[in-house]
Design a protein around this motif. Structure first.
Motif, PDB file in Angstrom:
ATOM      1  N   GLU A 126       1.790  17.376  13.573  1.00  0.00           N
ATOM      2  CA  GLU A 126       1.954  16.564  12.376  1.00  0.00           C
ATOM      3  C   GLU A 126       2.370  17.363  11.146  1.00  0.00           C
ATOM      4  N   ARG A 127       2.338  18.687  11.234  1.00  0.00           N
ATOM      5  CA  ARG A 127       2.755  19.481  10.073  1.00  0.00           C
ATOM      6  C   ARG A 127       4.268  19.385   9.850  1.00  0.00           C
ATOM      7  N   VAL A 128       5.031  19.120  10.917  1.00  0.00           N
ATOM      8  CA  VAL A 128       6.475  18.909  10.779  1.00  0.00           C
ATOM      9  C   VAL A 128       6.685  17.450  10.386  1.00  0.00           C
ATOM     10  N   ARG A 129       7.128  17.235   9.161  1.00  0.00           N
ATOM     11  CA  ARG A 129       7.146  15.887   8.605  1.00  0.00           C
ATOM     12  C   ARG A 129       8.520  15.328   8.306  1.00  0.00           C
ATOM     13  N   ALA A 130       9.574  16.122   8.487  1.00  0.00           N
ATOM     14  CA  ALA A 130      10.913  15.608   8.200  1.00  0.00           C
ATOM     15  C   ALA A 130      11.955  16.468   8.903  1.00  0.00           C
ATOM     16  N   VAL A 131      13.060  15.823   9.283  1.00  0.00           N
ATOM     17  CA  VAL A 131      14.203  16.507   9.890  1.00  0.00           C
ATOM     18  C   VAL A 131      15.462  16.018   9.207  1.00  0.00           C
ATOM     19  N   VAL A 132      16.350  16.958   8.881  1.00  0.00           N
ATOM     20  CA  VAL A 132      17.686  16.620   8.391  1.00  0.00           C
ATOM     21  C   VAL A 132      18.695  17.342   9.272  1.00  0.00           C
ATOM     22  N   SER A 133      19.701  16.617   9.714  1.00  0.00           N
ATOM     23  CA  SER A 133      20.757  17.184  10.544  1.00  0.00           C
ATOM     24  C   SER A 133      22.079  17.040   9.813  1.00  0.00           C
ATOM     25  N   ARG A 134      22.801  18.160   9.594  1.00  0.00           N
ATOM     26  CA  ARG A 134      24.101  18.142   8.920  1.00  0.00           C
ATOM     27  C   ARG A 134      25.210  18.363   9.936  1.00  0.00           C
ATOM     28  N   THR A 147      13.481  10.256  21.771  1.00  0.00           N
ATOM     29  CA  THR A 147      12.486   9.180  21.707  1.00  0.00           C
ATOM     30  C   THR A 147      11.111   9.698  21.314  1.00  0.00           C
ATOM     31  N   GLN A 148      10.897  11.014  21.422  1.00  0.00           N
ATOM     32  CA  GLN A 148       9.583  11.591  21.144  1.00  0.00           C
ATOM     33  C   GLN A 148       9.480  12.210  19.746  1.00  0.00           C
ATOM     34  N   VAL A 149      10.572  12.179  18.996  1.00  0.00           N
ATOM     35  CA  VAL A 149      10.544  12.695  17.620  1.00  0.00           C
ATOM     36  C   VAL A 149       9.771  11.717  16.743  1.00  0.00           C
ATOM     37  N   ARG A 150       8.790  12.215  16.020  1.00  0.00           N
ATOM     38  CA  ARG A 150       7.985  11.368  15.141  1.00  0.00           C
ATOM     39  C   ARG A 150       8.325  11.559  13.672  1.00  0.00           C
ATOM     40  N   ALA A 151       8.810  12.720  13.305  1.00  0.00           N
ATOM     41  CA  ALA A 151       9.111  13.001  11.899  1.00  0.00           C
ATOM     42  C   ALA A 151      10.322  12.194  11.447  1.00  0.00           C
ATOM     43  N   PRO A 152      10.284  11.600  10.273  1.00  0.00           N
ATOM     44  CA  PRO A 152      11.430  10.881   9.737  1.00  0.00           C
ATOM     45  C   PRO A 152      12.688  11.750   9.757  1.00  0.00           C
TER      46      PRO A 152
END
Length: 220
Positions: A126-134, A147-152
């Motif tokens: 839960e410490r990983v809370r966000a992902v951005v992909s460029r 399907t298993q990614v929970r972070a926005p």
């Protein structure tokens, strides 16, 4: 605007990966970068993004996910599970430092690094809370992992990067977390057009600040 401390070189994780760590005053989170193939912690584009994130109050960690010896084998550059494991190790490493151990984590992936970031996020706590992909390749993470990614997750693609747009649209169908796909008008894969990278900076900054300050629990 937060004071942006100059980054320092660090050895990250058990493999001693070379990283560049920058921590502004009163950092609200830390963003760990996963570079694309043929790139590394010295990437001008990612360093520009990182500098702007630090000015917004976020710590940044840019690192080479492969050792110099490993980079000599071209296959390692596209070994997404290996790259994701190194990204996960970097996230764990930040928990060993007093200055970063309590900071929520965001992953910023570019090109193939986008696949590595999402694969790492699929098994993250839960410490990983966000992902951005460029301009990312989320398909390289596998449909099951997505399907298993929970972070926005925010997927940013240039409007002229047609093949990558299609791959990201497919990924959106698999992601079950809070998600958004944004096309940057007129941009190709490298976002070299005037204003394109600044658009990425604005989108990424808002996403990270929004979600790294949020509660750590997400629904499916």
């Amino acid at each position: 605007m937060n004071a942006a401390a100059p980054p320092i070189d660090v050895a990250v994780g058990p493999d001693g990966l070379i990283g560049s760590l920058g921590i502004p005053e009163q950092a609200r989170g830390i963003v760990i970068f996963a570079h694309g193939s043929g790139s590394g912690r010295l990437s001008p584009r990612n360093n520009y993004v990182a500098e702007q994130l630090r000015r917004a109050g976020l710590a940044t960690l840019l690192l080479d996910l492969l050792t110099p010896e490993e980079e000599n084998n071209r296959r390692n550059v596209f070994d997404i599970p290996l790259l994701a494991s190194r990204l996960s190790a970097a996230a764990a490493w930040t928990a060993t430092l007093r200055a970063t151990r309590d900071l929520p984590i965001g992953f910023f992936g570019a090109s193939t690094g986008g696949g590595a970031a999402l694969l790492a996020a699929s098994t993250a706590g839960e410490r990983v809370r966000a992902v951005v992909s460029r301009g990312g390749r989320p398909d390289l993470a596998s449909a099951r992992a997505l399907t298993q990614v929970r972070a926005p997750t925010l997927l940013i693609v240039g409007s002229r990067d047609i093949p990558v747009i299609e791959l990201n649209e497919i990924a959106m169908q698999h992601l079950r977390c809070p998600k958004e796909l944004v096309l940057v008008p007129g941009a190709h894969h490298l976002f070299e057009e005037p204003g394109a990278l600044d658009a990425v900076v604005g989108l990424a900054t808002r996403w990270f600040l929004r979600h790294l300050d949020a509660e750590a629990s997400y629904g499916p």
